[in-house]
Design a protein around this motif. Sequence first.
Motif, mmCIF file in Angstrom:
data_model
loop_
_atom_site.group_PDB
_atom_site.id
_atom_site.type_symbol
_atom_site.label_atom_id
_atom_site.label_comp_id
_atom_site.label_asym_id
_atom_site.label_seq_id
_atom_site.Cartn_x
_atom_site.Cartn_y
_atom_site.Cartn_z
ATOM 1 N N PHE A 141 72.752 -40.767 8.567
ATOM 2 C CA PHE A 141 74.152 -41.008 8.220
ATOM 3 C C PHE A 141 74.303 -42.476 7.814
ATOM 4 C CE2 PHE A 141 74.117 -37.663 11.454
ATOM 5 C CZ PHE A 141 74.797 -36.644 10.775
ATOM 6 N N PRO A 142 74.376 -42.769 6.511
ATOM 7 C CA PRO A 142 74.461 -44.164 6.055
ATOM 8 C C PRO A 142 75.587 -44.962 6.696
ATOM 9 C CG PRO A 142 74.041 -42.697 4.203
ATOM 10 C CD PRO A 142 74.289 -41.818 5.392
ATOM 11 N N THR A 143 76.702 -44.293 7.039
ATOM 12 C CA THR A 143 77.809 -44.997 7.685
ATOM 13 C C THR A 143 77.364 -45.635 8.995
ATOM 14 O OG1 THR A 143 79.342 -43.386 6.754
ATOM 15 C CG2 THR A 143 80.175 -44.744 8.531
ATOM 16 N N MET A 144 76.391 -45.021 9.658
ATOM 17 C CA MET A 144 75.924 -45.526 10.942
ATOM 18 C C MET A 144 75.050 -46.772 10.794
ATOM 19 S SD MET A 144 77.388 -43.406 12.973
ATOM 20 C CE MET A 144 76.722 -43.010 14.592
ATOM 21 N N ASN A 145 74.757 -47.146 9.552
ATOM 22 C CA ASN A 145 74.022 -48.390 9.319
ATOM 23 C C ASN A 145 74.827 -49.320 8.418
ATOM 24 O OD1 ASN A 145 71.721 -50.084 9.668
ATOM 25 N ND2 ASN A 145 71.021 -49.535 7.605
ATOM 26 N N SER A 146 76.136 -49.078 8.321
ATOM 27 C CA SER A 146 77.009 -49.880 7.467
ATOM 28 C C SER A 146 77.960 -50.713 8.313
ATOM 29 C CB SER A 146 77.813 -48.973 6.526
ATOM 30 O OG SER A 146 76.960 -48.174 5.721
ATOM 31 N N VAL A 147 78.357 -51.840 7.780
ATOM 32 C CA VAL A 147 79.307 -52.707 8.480
ATOM 33 C C VAL A 147 80.618 -52.745 7.695
ATOM 34 C CG1 VAL A 147 77.566 -54.136 9.578
ATOM 35 C CG2 VAL A 147 78.403 -54.746 7.308
ATOM 36 N N MET B 10 80.234 -37.421 8.181
ATOM 37 C CA MET B 10 81.068 -38.286 9.004
ATOM 38 C C MET B 10 82.480 -38.325 8.410
ATOM 39 S SD MET B 10 78.734 -38.895 11.090
ATOM 40 C CE MET B 10 79.217 -40.203 12.189
ATOM 41 N N GLY B 11 83.371 -39.062 9.068
ATOM 42 C CA GLY B 11 84.753 -39.133 8.608
ATOM 43 C C GLY B 11 85.669 -38.307 9.496
ATOM 44 N N ASN B 12 86.964 -38.543 9.359
ATOM 45 C CA ASN B 12 87.960 -37.840 10.165
ATOM 46 C C ASN B 12 88.528 -36.667 9.389
ATOM 47 O OD1 ASN B 12 88.761 -39.483 12.824
ATOM 48 N ND2 ASN B 12 88.162 -40.944 11.227
ATOM 49 N N ARG B 13 88.363 -35.481 9.950
ATOM 50 C CA ARG B 13 88.856 -34.249 9.334
ATOM 51 C C ARG B 13 89.596 -33.427 10.378
ATOM 52 N NH1 ARG B 13 84.128 -35.613 7.037
ATOM 53 N NH2 ARG B 13 83.929 -35.560 4.769
ATOM 54 N N ALA B 14 90.605 -34.019 10.944
ATOM 55 C CA ALA B 14 91.406 -33.324 11.959
ATOM 56 C C ALA B 14 92.857 -33.745 11.816
ATOM 57 C CB ALA B 14 90.901 -33.639 13.364
ATOM 58 N N ALA B 15 93.743 -32.761 11.848
ATOM 59 C CA ALA B 15 95.176 -33.018 11.895
ATOM 60 C C ALA B 15 95.618 -32.919 13.349
ATOM 61 C CB ALA B 15 95.918 -32.013 11.023
#
Length: 481
Positions: A54-60, A311-316
Amino acid sequence: KDKMADVKLSGVDSLFLNLERPEQLMTIASLWTFKHHLEREKVNAKARELAEMFPTMNSVLRETKPAEFVWAARPISEFDVDYHVKHIQLRAETEDNEISSGLSEAELEQLEKNKLRTVASRLMSTPLDRNYPLWQLHIITGLLPDRCFLFSRVHHSIADGQGTVRALLTLTGHDPAKATAPVQYGKSSRTTGASPAAPKSAFAPLWKFLLIIYSILHFICAQIYLALYQNPTNFGQTLSTAKRVDWIESISLDDVKYIKNTFNATINDVLTAVLTGALRNFLYKRSRLRQAEHLLCQIPVSVRKPNDWDMGNRAATISVWLPVGESDPLLRLRKVQSVMQQKKSSPEAILAFNSMVNLKRTPRFAASPFFARIFFYYCRKSVVALTNVPGPAQKLVFADQAIESYIPFIPQVGPGGPGMALLTYNNKLAVSLLVDEEYMASADQQGQCNGGKALVDEFAAEFDRYLALAHAHEASSKTEH
């Protein structure tokens, strides 16, 4: 090249960044228990694997414009495993006079849980460093021989609760696409607000238009009511930076299903009714409930597809009124059923989902202080946030060690109110609670903060009550026949 591209945060992801305060951290966490020690090198390898997958987990984080952020991609060579994997020894948290050779195994186990609770509370009170990717793994060595724990922390801007669970499951010994992993936030996730089928006629467009108008008016009226609604508890206190956690990890899922089948309800109905009774008992015993018939609860509704492991938020989020004024547990269960059924057929989930989609497209507005103040104002109306995640049905393996228990933790919904998470794993139900230490100290009759243990104990007692009623109902039915 695509993997190294910066990723712009959606409006919802940005919102969780802007909502975070020192006294209200947006951290999603979990606690795994192991019977044997984890090898540091194997955990390091798993952490690196997570960053590669998951690239987000290595991003700042990098702010490109006011209130607009991107995940700045980095090569995997810059991954700092020493920051992302930490080691804590519970013995270092324990005074010499607390451990004696005369302690029984049961006493040592209780001392271990107390120290583990203290460490977990401290971690949930500590913000993640925004100069690094926003997650950490903490290997915790227990007091019992070979006992070990893994406490993970992930910022809500990276993923919602279900996204975090799925990401961690990719590190287990099972193929996540084939394992019986969580794919929904319980049956309540079906509340995607599916509208009644429109008649297939010339009036279909008119019917659809009228339905949209009705949904918007319904939503506006609901928001006006919420704006005027006053939280009838003293949960709406000013938050402190110190949080306390507690949990139960041994409720049998078979018992939950037994109650469900006996009273012809859903698992979500049963657990929500148990929570309602626990809140009622906790608040009434401490004179914290001012003659309220209902309390407001926020429940996330997942809109993830079963094969969505990104990843990301997918919940209402939907608002549910808990019937705390009902003293009869069976009537309370029926009222909860009625409320949940109304939510499934109401337009609220449609509008909540559409609002989430629009927020994803408008990161600057979603991350603005103005919107955060509005969002926070409505959060103050809620007493509790409740999330229910169906987890893996079988025992999983991480770093060559079996995960004995899986306990989730979520942030608080608003000032004073607890965040409660439920997760099923290996035919057991885990219940966790995160509360404000300052509020719980004032709520306790002795003026001592018990880390939310009193509320967790109320949940366990209320569950046992429903189980006893189910057995009594079955025995009565057999006698009548």
